[in-house]
Design a protein around this motif. Structure first.
Motif, PDB file in Angstrom:
ATOM      1  N   ASP A  27      57.462  41.414 -25.046  1.00 38.83           N
ATOM      2  CA  ASP A  27      57.047  41.109 -26.412  1.00 38.83           C
ATOM      3  C   ASP A  27      56.026  42.081 -26.978  1.00 38.83           C
ATOM      4  N   THR A  28      55.419  42.903 -26.116  1.00 45.76           N
ATOM      5  CA  THR A  28      54.316  43.744 -26.586  1.00 45.76           C
ATOM      6  C   THR A  28      54.532  45.232 -26.377  1.00 45.76           C
ATOM      7  N   ALA A  29      55.527  45.639 -25.576  1.00 48.71           N
ATOM      8  CA  ALA A  29      55.687  47.053 -25.232  1.00 48.71           C
ATOM      9  C   ALA A  29      56.833  47.696 -25.992  1.00 48.71           C
ATOM     10  N   CYS A  30      56.573  48.885 -26.499  1.00 49.04           N
ATOM     11  CA  CYS A  30      57.611  49.732 -27.100  1.00 49.04           C
ATOM     12  C   CYS A  30      57.508  51.106 -26.444  1.00 49.04           C
ATOM     13  N   VAL A  31      58.472  51.439 -25.602  1.00 51.19           N
ATOM     14  CA  VAL A  31      58.497  52.746 -24.942  1.00 51.19           C
ATOM     15  C   VAL A  31      59.485  53.642 -25.669  1.00 51.19           C
ATOM     16  N   LEU A  32      59.000  54.791 -26.098  1.00 49.71           N
ATOM     17  CA  LEU A  32      59.861  55.809 -26.681  1.00 49.71           C
ATOM     18  C   LEU A  32      59.992  56.937 -25.663  1.00 49.71           C
ATOM     19  N   ALA A  33      61.185  57.087 -25.103  1.00 47.03           N
ATOM     20  CA  ALA A  33      61.434  58.144 -24.120  1.00 47.03           C
ATOM     21  C   ALA A  33      61.744  59.425 -24.895  1.00 47.03           C
ATOM     22  N   LEU A  34      60.812  60.359 -24.872  1.00 46.14           N
ATOM     23  CA  LEU A  34      60.886  61.550 -25.724  1.00 46.14           C
ATOM     24  C   LEU A  34      61.246  62.778 -24.896  1.00 46.14           C
ATOM     25  N   GLU A  35      62.412  63.321 -25.171  1.00 52.30           N
ATOM     26  CA  GLU A  35      62.890  64.538 -24.497  1.00 52.30           C
ATOM     27  C   GLU A  35      62.750  65.714 -25.457  1.00 52.30           C
ATOM     28  N   PHE A  36      61.841  66.636 -25.137  1.00 50.16           N
ATOM     29  CA  PHE A  36      61.646  67.841 -25.931  1.00 50.16           C
ATOM     30  C   PHE A  36      62.528  68.956 -25.367  1.00 50.16           C
ATOM     31  N   LYS A  37      63.343  69.524 -26.205  1.00 50.88           N
ATOM     32  CA  LYS A  37      64.142  70.681 -25.796  1.00 50.88           C
ATOM     33  C   LYS A  37      63.193  71.821 -25.405  1.00 50.88           C
ATOM     34  N   ALA A  60      52.051  50.585  -9.809  1.00 50.62           N
ATOM     35  CA  ALA A  60      50.931  49.653  -9.668  1.00 50.62           C
ATOM     36  C   ALA A  60      49.799  50.021 -10.621  1.00 50.62           C
ATOM     37  N   GLU A  61      49.495  51.319 -10.703  1.00 46.27           N
ATOM     38  CA  GLU A  61      48.441  51.778 -11.610  1.00 46.27           C
ATOM     39  C   GLU A  61      48.848  51.561 -13.069  1.00 46.27           C
ATOM     40  N   LEU A  62      50.089  51.861 -13.381  1.00 47.08           N
ATOM     41  CA  LEU A  62      50.549  51.690 -14.759  1.00 47.08           C
ATOM     42  C   LEU A  62      50.550  50.218 -15.161  1.00 47.08           C
ATOM     43  N   GLU A  63      50.993  49.362 -14.277  1.00 45.49           N
ATOM     44  CA  GLU A  63      50.988  47.927 -14.598  1.00 45.49           C
ATOM     45  C   GLU A  63      49.579  47.426 -14.854  1.00 45.49           C
ATOM     46  N   ARG A  64      48.654  47.853 -14.032  1.00 42.07           N
ATOM     47  CA  ARG A  64      47.260  47.417 -14.207  1.00 42.07           C
ATOM     48  C   ARG A  64      46.741  47.803 -15.587  1.00 42.07           C
ATOM     49  N   ARG A  65      47.034  48.999 -16.014  1.00 47.17           N
ATOM     50  CA  ARG A  65      46.506  49.484 -17.286  1.00 47.17           C
ATOM     51  C   ARG A  65      47.261  48.920 -18.487  1.00 47.17           C
ATOM     52  N   LEU A  66      48.577  48.805 -18.377  1.00 49.08           N
ATOM     53  CA  LEU A  66      49.333  48.253 -19.490  1.00 49.08           C
ATOM     54  C   LEU A  66      49.082  46.758 -19.668  1.00 49.08           C
ATOM     55  N   SER A  67      48.746  46.077 -18.593  1.00 48.11           N
ATOM     56  CA  SER A  67      48.421  44.646 -18.708  1.00 48.11           C
ATOM     57  C   SER A  67      47.228  44.438 -19.630  1.00 48.11           C
ATOM     58  N   VAL A  68      46.241  45.301 -19.521  1.00 50.63           N
ATOM     59  CA  VAL A  68      45.066  45.214 -20.395  1.00 50.63           C
ATOM     60  C   VAL A  68      45.464  45.502 -21.838  1.00 50.63           C
ATOM     61  N   MET A  69      46.298  46.522 -22.038  1.00 54.11           N
ATOM     62  CA  MET A  69      46.756  46.834 -23.383  1.00 54.11           C
ATOM     63  C   MET A  69      47.553  45.681 -23.971  1.00 54.11           C
ATOM     64  N   ARG A  88      60.679  45.191 -19.274  1.00 58.64           N
ATOM     65  CA  ARG A  88      60.891  43.985 -18.472  1.00 58.64           C
ATOM     66  C   ARG A  88      59.574  43.247 -18.240  1.00 58.64           C
ATOM     67  N   LEU A  89      58.506  43.995 -17.972  1.00 60.86           N
ATOM     68  CA  LEU A  89      57.214  43.366 -17.699  1.00 60.86           C
ATOM     69  C   LEU A  89      56.517  42.888 -18.966  1.00 60.86           C
ATOM     70  N   PHE A  90      56.693  43.619 -20.062  1.00 56.41           N
ATOM     71  CA  PHE A  90      55.984  43.303 -21.302  1.00 56.41           C
ATOM     72  C   PHE A  90      56.992  43.226 -22.451  1.00 56.41           C
ATOM     73  N   GLU A 118      61.279  54.062 -16.302  1.00 55.58           N
ATOM     74  CA  GLU A 118      59.964  53.645 -16.784  1.00 55.58           C
ATOM     75  C   GLU A 118      60.096  52.778 -18.026  1.00 55.58           C
ATOM     76  N   SER A 119      61.011  53.141 -18.890  1.00 51.80           N
ATOM     77  CA  SER A 119      61.236  52.346 -20.091  1.00 51.80           C
ATOM     78  C   SER A 119      61.751  50.954 -19.737  1.00 51.80           C
ATOM     79  N   ARG A 120      62.749  50.869 -18.886  1.00 54.15           N
ATOM     80  CA  ARG A 120      63.295  49.556 -18.496  1.00 54.15           C
ATOM     81  C   ARG A 120      62.237  48.704 -17.820  1.00 54.15           C
ATOM     82  N   TRP A 121      61.499  49.310 -16.915  1.00 48.97           N
ATOM     83  CA  TRP A 121      60.459  48.588 -16.162  1.00 48.97           C
ATOM     84  C   TRP A 121      59.400  48.032 -17.110  1.00 48.97           C
TER      85      TRP A 121
END
Length: 284
Positions: free
Chosen positions: A232-242, A131-140, A228-230, A222-225
């Motif tokens: 056209d505007t969202a690019c999530v890079l799931a970064l796994e650091f060894k 809920a918090e993430l959606e609120r903030r990403l909606s503004v972005m 799905r919501l954004f 988180e990436s799929r979610w």
């Protein structure tokens, strides 16, 4: 009834959201932010009382210090609760590890299975994060295309504390997960990020970072979610650091190495931001 939104542990004192669950960092007025969904170690009391998994094993499967990998970015969100309370990178229905099959065969709970009423209160933590993430990403999203660095870390000495590291050919220093991303429109962003981070030589190792896409990990909830919501505007890079910046068995941290990785990640932001200008957003 225990309230899953009540603070527990030392991280609660750093909470910007006011409920002990998570911290919100920075102004969120740029185009690149980070999240650290598995950085947390806290447990609310009713979960702690039922857990039989020992502390060292829990630390090893969490992603400690990933919030510090994002420290060079201006804005982000950090979860304080352990993934063993709720795993934000799984869908809500499967976000709580109820039995060993849900948690890599680990025995987590007294009695072998977490009671459903406790699990449902843990799922409320999942609800609160998104809920918090959606609120903030909606503004972005209203401002245009944006990028989320979804920060994680992974173990590479699974055979024991004295074991050799897993082969480098199958275990890059940084794995970029883009499985849930509609890759073609975002090619400029992914390529700019990869070029920038791959050019970094980390003084602690004296070697250039090995940065590759979808070798060990592809990106999860988180990436799929977000896509799905954004779409056209969202690019999530799931970064796994060894976990080269720490001993995954003892928890001992190499502060210098961690700081160098954080600085290297921060230096990708100008290239990523410039690449966003090449992304075409459909007109409503």
């Amino acid at each position: 009834m225990n309230d899953p939104t009540q603070p527990t542990g030392p991280a609660a004192g750093h909470d910007d959201a006011g409920d002990g669950l998570l911290s919100v960092v920075g102004p969120w007025d740029g185009r690149v932010i980070f999240t650290a969904v598995h950085a947390g170690h806290d447990l609310r009391p009713e979960v702690r009382d039922l857990m039989i998994l020992d502390e060292a094993a829990r630390w090893r499967e969490e992603d400690p210090h990933t919030e510090r990998l994002g420290a060079g970015l201006e804005s982000g969100m950090v979860m304080h609760r352990s993934r063993f309370e709720v795993d934000l990178n799984r869908p809500r229905d499967t976000s709580v590890y109820l039995e060993p099959d849900d948690s890599w065969g680990l025995d987590v709970w007294a009695g072998g299975r977490l009671p459903e009423e406790v699990a449902e209160r843990s799922r409320q933590v999942h609800d609160a994060w998104y809920a918090e993430l959606e609120r903030r990403l909606s503004v972005m999203s209203e401002r245009g295309p944006f990028v989320v660095f979804d920060l994680h870390s992974y173990n590479h000495r699974r055979d024991g504390p004295e074991s050799d590291p897993a082969p480098a050919e199958d275990n890059p220093d940084v794995n970029i997960g883009t499985g849930p991303l509609d890759r073609e429109p975002w090619d400029p962003v992914v390529e700019a990020f990869t070029r920038s981070l791959s050019a970094e030589v980390i003084p602690a190792t004296g070697e250039r970072l090995d940065v590759r896409e979808n070798v060990r990990f592809w990106g999860q909830n988180e990436s799929r979610w977000t896509h799905r919501l954004f779409p056209d505007t969202a690019c999530v890079l799931a970064l796994e650091f060894k976990k080269t910046f720490m001993d995954e068995w003892t928890g001992a941290l190499d502060e210098e190495h961690l700081g160098q990785l954080a600085a290297a990640l921060a230096r990708t932001v100008p290239a990523v931001t410039a690449a966003l200008e090449e992304v075409e957003v459909p007109t409503p």
